[in-house]
Write a protein that holds these residues in place. Structure first.
Motif, PDB file in Angstrom:
ATOM      1  N   ASP A 146       0.603  -1.036   0.156  1.00 17.69           N
ATOM      2  CA  ASP A 146      -0.165  -0.088   0.172  1.00 17.69           C
ATOM      3  C   ASP A 146       0.695   1.299  -0.213  1.00 17.69           C
ATOM      4  OD1 ASP A 146      -2.308  -1.329  -0.050  1.00 17.69           O
ATOM      5  OD2 ASP A 146      -2.608  -1.182   2.132  1.00 17.69           O
ATOM      6  N   VAL A 147       1.767   1.230   0.914  1.00 14.35           N
ATOM      7  CA  VAL A 147       2.854   2.678   1.137  1.00 14.35           C
ATOM      8  C   VAL A 147       3.572   2.885  -0.206  1.00 14.35           C
ATOM      9  CG1 VAL A 147       4.313   3.638   2.696  1.00 14.35           C
ATOM     10  CG2 VAL A 147       2.705   2.217   3.522  1.00 14.35           C
ATOM     11  N   HIS A 148       4.103   1.502  -0.675  1.00 18.93           N
ATOM     12  CA  HIS A 148       4.999   1.710  -1.953  1.00 18.93           C
ATOM     13  C   HIS A 148       3.975   2.341  -3.055  1.00 18.93           C
ATOM     14  CE1 HIS A 148       6.964   0.102  -5.510  1.00 18.93           C
ATOM     15  NE2 HIS A 148       6.041  -0.525  -5.925  1.00 18.93           N
ATOM     16  N   GLN A 149       2.928   1.847  -3.166  1.00 21.87           N
ATOM     17  CA  GLN A 149       2.058   2.210  -4.395  1.00 21.87           C
ATOM     18  C   GLN A 149       1.655   3.650  -3.985  1.00 21.87           C
ATOM     19  OE1 GLN A 149      -1.281  -0.629  -4.466  1.00 21.87           O
ATOM     20  NE2 GLN A 149      -0.092  -1.958  -5.740  1.00 21.87           N
ATOM     21  N   LYS A 150       1.405   3.871  -2.753  1.00 20.22           N
ATOM     22  CA  LYS A 150       0.804   5.512  -2.503  1.00 20.22           C
ATOM     23  C   LYS A 150       1.991   6.452  -2.515  1.00 20.22           C
ATOM     24  CE  LYS A 150      -2.524   6.357  -0.672  1.00 20.22           C
ATOM     25  NZ  LYS A 150      -3.660   7.113  -1.289  1.00 20.22           N
ATOM     26  N   PRO A 182      11.546   3.508  -7.360  1.00 22.09           N
ATOM     27  CA  PRO A 182      10.153   3.406  -7.079  1.00 22.09           C
ATOM     28  C   PRO A 182      10.142   2.368  -5.947  1.00 22.09           C
ATOM     29  CG  PRO A 182      10.675   2.078  -9.182  1.00 22.09           C
ATOM     30  CD  PRO A 182      11.866   3.007  -8.763  1.00 22.09           C
ATOM     31  N   ALA A 183      11.060   1.570  -5.652  1.00 21.12           N
ATOM     32  CA  ALA A 183      11.016   0.674  -4.405  1.00 21.12           C
ATOM     33  C   ALA A 183      11.231   1.189  -3.111  1.00 21.12           C
ATOM     34  CB  ALA A 183      11.913  -0.606  -4.704  1.00 21.12           C
ATOM     35  N   LEU A 184      11.646   2.549  -3.065  1.00 25.07           N
ATOM     36  CA  LEU A 184      12.257   3.193  -1.736  1.00 25.07           C
ATOM     37  C   LEU A 184      11.086   3.724  -0.923  1.00 25.07           C
ATOM     38  CD1 LEU A 184      14.760   3.778  -0.201  1.00 25.07           C
ATOM     39  CD2 LEU A 184      14.623   6.037  -1.280  1.00 25.07           C
ATOM     40  N   ILE A 185      10.736   3.518   0.441  1.00 28.25           N
ATOM     41  CA  ILE A 185       9.875   3.672   1.381  1.00 28.25           C
ATOM     42  C   ILE A 185      10.305   4.415   2.678  1.00 28.25           C
ATOM     43  CG2 ILE A 185       7.976   2.901   2.820  1.00 28.25           C
ATOM     44  CD1 ILE A 185       7.719   0.437   0.841  1.00 28.25           C
ATOM     45  N   GLU A 186       9.580   5.438   2.792  1.00 28.05           N
ATOM     46  CA  GLU A 186      10.295   6.292   3.820  1.00 28.05           C
ATOM     47  C   GLU A 186       8.859   6.612   4.610  1.00 28.05           C
ATOM     48  OE1 GLU A 186      12.795   9.791   3.068  1.00 28.05           O
ATOM     49  OE2 GLU A 186      12.684   9.176   1.015  1.00 28.05           O
ATOM     50  N   ILE A 187       8.928   5.832   5.720  1.00 25.18           N
ATOM     51  CA  ILE A 187       7.728   5.935   6.805  1.00 25.18           C
ATOM     52  C   ILE A 187       8.278   5.496   8.176  1.00 25.18           C
ATOM     53  CG2 ILE A 187       6.771   3.786   6.236  1.00 25.18           C
ATOM     54  CD1 ILE A 187       4.047   5.171   6.920  1.00 25.18           C
ATOM     55  N   SER A 188       7.886   6.259   9.276  1.00 27.66           N
ATOM     56  CA  SER A 188       8.747   6.049  10.513  1.00 27.66           C
ATOM     57  C   SER A 188       7.702   4.606  11.120  1.00 27.66           C
ATOM     58  CB  SER A 188       8.021   7.033  11.634  1.00 27.66           C
ATOM     59  OG  SER A 188       6.867   6.896  11.820  1.00 27.66           O
ATOM     60  N   ARG A 189       8.617   3.821  11.727  1.00 24.53           N
ATOM     61  CA  ARG A 189       8.057   2.594  12.250  1.00 24.53           C
ATOM     62  C   ARG A 189       6.793   2.803  13.040  1.00 24.53           C
ATOM     63  NH1 ARG A 189      11.237   1.919   8.810  1.00 24.53           N
ATOM     64  NH2 ARG A 189      12.897   0.678   8.766  1.00 24.53           N
ATOM     65  N   LEU A 198      13.182 -10.135   1.116  1.00 26.55           N
ATOM     66  CA  LEU A 198      11.910  -9.657   0.398  1.00 26.55           C
ATOM     67  C   LEU A 198      11.893  -7.990   0.385  1.00 26.55           C
ATOM     68  CD1 LEU A 198       9.045 -11.619   2.243  1.00 26.55           C
ATOM     69  CD2 LEU A 198       9.973 -11.851  -0.247  1.00 26.55           C
ATOM     70  N   ILE A 199      12.976  -7.598   1.295  1.00 24.89           N
ATOM     71  CA  ILE A 199      13.275  -6.281   1.323  1.00 24.89           C
ATOM     72  C   ILE A 199      14.703  -5.823   1.877  1.00 24.89           C
ATOM     73  CG2 ILE A 199      11.004  -5.508   1.954  1.00 24.89           C
ATOM     74  CD1 ILE A 199      11.789  -5.129   4.935  1.00 24.89           C
ATOM     75  N   GLU A 200      15.112  -4.891   1.761  1.00 23.19           N
ATOM     76  CA  GLU A 200      16.204  -4.167   2.254  1.00 23.19           C
ATOM     77  C   GLU A 200      16.205  -2.986   3.088  1.00 23.19           C
ATOM     78  OE1 GLU A 200      19.586  -3.812  -0.383  1.00 23.19           O
ATOM     79  OE2 GLU A 200      18.714  -1.632  -1.026  1.00 23.19           O
ATOM     80  N   ILE A 201      16.819  -2.867   4.347  1.00 24.44           N
ATOM     81  CA  ILE A 201      16.837  -1.632   5.203  1.00 24.44           C
ATOM     82  C   ILE A 201      17.908  -0.921   5.288  1.00 24.44           C
ATOM     83  CG2 ILE A 201      16.068  -0.818   7.312  1.00 24.44           C
ATOM     84  CD1 ILE A 201      14.271  -3.524   7.911  1.00 24.44           C
ATOM     85  N   LYS A 202      18.022   0.298   4.814  1.00 29.45           N
ATOM     86  CA  LYS A 202      19.241   1.240   4.786  1.00 29.45           C
ATOM     87  C   LYS A 202      18.869   2.409   5.427  1.00 29.45           C
ATOM     88  CE  LYS A 202      23.218   2.452   2.274  1.00 29.45           C
ATOM     89  NZ  LYS A 202      23.886   2.731   0.879  1.00 29.45           N
ATOM     90  N   ASP A 203      19.462   2.956   6.500  1.00 27.32           N
ATOM     91  CA  ASP A 203      19.183   4.387   7.123  1.00 27.32           C
ATOM     92  C   ASP A 203      17.796   4.482   7.563  1.00 27.32           C
ATOM     93  OD1 ASP A 203      21.962   4.677   6.831  1.00 27.32           O
ATOM     94  OD2 ASP A 203      21.697   5.740   4.740  1.00 27.32           O
ATOM     95  N   GLY A 204      17.172   3.444   8.133  1.00 24.37           N
ATOM     96  CA  GLY A 204      15.582   3.316   8.337  1.00 24.37           C
ATOM     97  C   GLY A 204      14.705   3.288   7.031  1.00 24.37           C
ATOM     98  N   ILE A 243      13.316   1.559   3.625  1.00 25.03           N
ATOM     99  CA  ILE A 243      12.935   0.133   3.134  1.00 25.03           C
ATOM    100  C   ILE A 243      12.926   0.272   1.746  1.00 25.03           C
ATOM    101  CG2 ILE A 243      11.171  -1.432   3.268  1.00 25.03           C
ATOM    102  CD1 ILE A 243      10.170  -0.482   5.742  1.00 25.03           C
ATOM    103  N   ARG A 244      13.531  -0.640   1.210  1.00 30.51           N
ATOM    104  CA  ARG A 244      13.460  -0.902  -0.214  1.00 30.51           C
ATOM    105  C   ARG A 244      12.878  -2.438  -0.440  1.00 30.51           C
ATOM    106  NH1 ARG A 244      16.744   1.445  -3.893  1.00 30.51           N
ATOM    107  NH2 ARG A 244      18.297   2.280  -2.052  1.00 30.51           N
ATOM    108  N   ILE A 245      11.957  -2.265  -1.414  1.00 36.98           N
ATOM    109  CA  ILE A 245      11.156  -3.586  -1.677  1.00 36.98           C
ATOM    110  C   ILE A 245      12.242  -4.464  -2.897  1.00 36.98           C
ATOM    111  CG2 ILE A 245       9.139  -4.844  -3.013  1.00 36.98           C
ATOM    112  CD1 ILE A 245       7.441  -2.692  -1.414  1.00 36.98           C
ATOM    113  N   LEU A 246      12.441  -5.542  -2.351  1.00 35.12           N
ATOM    114  CA  LEU A 246      13.403  -6.397  -3.543  1.00 35.12           C
ATOM    115  C   LEU A 246      12.493  -7.196  -4.274  1.00 35.12           C
ATOM    116  CD1 LEU A 246      16.290  -7.166  -1.100  1.00 35.12           C
ATOM    117  CD2 LEU A 246      16.149  -5.439  -2.842  1.00 35.12           C
ATOM    118  N   ASN A 247      11.502  -7.499  -3.781  1.00 31.13           N
ATOM    119  CA  ASN A 247      10.733  -8.716  -4.399  1.00 31.13           C
ATOM    120  C   ASN A 247       9.123  -8.444  -4.252  1.00 31.13           C
ATOM    121  OD1 ASN A 247       9.477 -11.039  -5.648  1.00 31.13           O
ATOM    122  ND2 ASN A 247      11.440 -12.224  -5.043  1.00 31.13           N
ATOM    123  N   LEU A 248       8.579  -7.572  -5.202  1.00 33.47           N
ATOM    124  CA  LEU A 248       7.120  -7.371  -4.986  1.00 33.47           C
ATOM    125  C   LEU A 248       6.215  -8.400  -5.126  1.00 33.47           C
ATOM    126  CD1 LEU A 248       5.414  -4.829  -4.327  1.00 33.47           C
ATOM    127  CD2 LEU A 248       5.255  -4.265  -6.816  1.00 33.47           C
TER     128      LEU A 248
END
Length: 352
Positions: free
Chosen positions: A286-290, A298-305, A331-337, A339-344
């Motif tokens: 959802d957040v990835h698409q939003k 397009p795979a980078l997600i920035e949202i607080s936990r 499925l994902i990688e996390i860097k500096d907080g 999230i990058r989706i690796l396998n949608l």
């Protein structure tokens, strides 16, 4: 190829209008009076009708009245073609359900522009949208983009909001339609136990608050800025006037938002009965698409936990553990907080 019916008792105007439309790539039908026009409309079911007002046997008002009474033709876009310039004639036609009018004499560009706009509207209203607030918001975007609903955000000044600032609060009377020019906003409710539940997330170029305006109810949640935002506030009356000037548009909105309660109930059921892995996977998608429509990555997600946990309806610690599991499963990688989706595809498969 769109099909257009031209009804006019003047042979030259009828044939010239049909020729202009044919050269523009439309399939045309013609009728020399209102009675034959009605017969052709029922037989051919055109995508749009252009009709003169003053005609023998059955005038343009009579044609429009009969078309709107017939379930098979009631939704066909209708444009009056008339030499009468009196304001009352136009008002009468629009009150009866005409979509537009063109005053004779007219030039080719004026005719083709009017036809194009009405066909775009038809295409939008026949398109499928998600039910609920998301679908209504997308419908707003599409209608505004084609000029069919006149709530041009650029006509109003924007205001800057800092992170954590509140746009509106639950229970307050809805007074504006908001357009998010940049930044991110969340809407949420506070449960009786004090826990926050995120009801929706918004990114750039999205409208906020339209459901409360259309239902004429107070806001059912609170809107707060997630990331510094630039917001345009469009007065309630301007928005409602634009919507209700065209009842086919209003009907489409109402159809979408009446399913909003059911959609929210289904989401609550998923929160109650789906596994945590499914809920986290769905939230990531959802957040990835939003929030990643216009980003280079397009795979980078920035949202607080914390916000992520409130969107899912679980504890922050549980989200962190599940994200860690997804990371180990590549499925994902996390860097500096972030999230990058690796396998949608695999994340999608977790939902079933």
């Amino acid at each position: 190829m769109s099909r257009i019916l031209v009804i006019d008792d003047n042979t030259d105007i009828r044939e010239n209008t049909a020729e202009i439309l044919a050269l523009a790539g439309y399939q045309t039908h013609t009728a020399e009076n209102g009675k034959k026009g009605m017969e052709t409309a029922i037989k051919e079911k055109p995508d749009l009708i252009i009709c003169d007002i003053m005609m023998p046997e059955l005038d343009g008002y009579g044609v429009l009245h009969l078309l709107r009474k017939n379930p098979e033709t009631e939704h066909i876009p209708f444009i009056f073609l008339t030499a009468k310039a009196e304001r009352g004639d136009f008002r009468k036609g629009m009150e009866m359900g005409a979509d537009d009018y063109i005053t004779k004499p007219f030039d080719d560009l004026e005719l083709l522009k009017a036809v194009e706009i009405r066909l775009k509207k038809l295409n939008i209203l026949q398109s499928s949208y998600e039910t609920g607030e998301k679908g209504a918001g997308k419908l707003m975007q599409d209608l505004s983009g084609t000029g069919l609903i006149l709530v041009d955000a650029d006509k109003y000044g924007s205001e800057s909001y800092m992170k954590k600032q509140v746009l509106y609060t639950e229970g307050k009377h809805a007074r504006h339609l908001y357009f998010l020019k940049s930044g991110k906003i969340k809407t949420f409710k506070i449960h009786e136990d004090g826990k926050e539940y995120i009801t929706n997330l918004y990114g750039p170029n999205e409208y906020i608050g339209h459901v409360a305006l259309l239902e004429n109810l107070p806001y059912t949640d609170t809107a707060e800025v997630l990331e510094n935002a630039e917001v345009i506030a469009i007065p309630k009356d301007n928005f409602l006037q634009a919507v209700y000037n065209d009842m086919s548009v209003a009907a489409k909105f109402i159809k979408l938002i009446t399913n909003d309660v059911k959609e929210k109930e289904e989401r609550l059921l998923r929160l109650a009965y789906d596994s945590l892995r499914k809920r986290v996977a769905k939230a990531l998608i959802d957040v990835h698409q939003k929030f990643n429509k216009e980003k280079k990555d397009p795979a980078l997600i920035e949202i607080s936990r914390e916000d992520f946990a409130q969107y899912i309806g679980t504890a922050t610690e549980s989200v962190i553990r599940t994200l860690s599991d997804f990371k180990s499963e590549k499925l994902i990688e996390i860097k500096d907080g972030k999230i990058r989706i690796l396998n949608l595809e695999k994340l999608n498969n977790l939902l079933y």
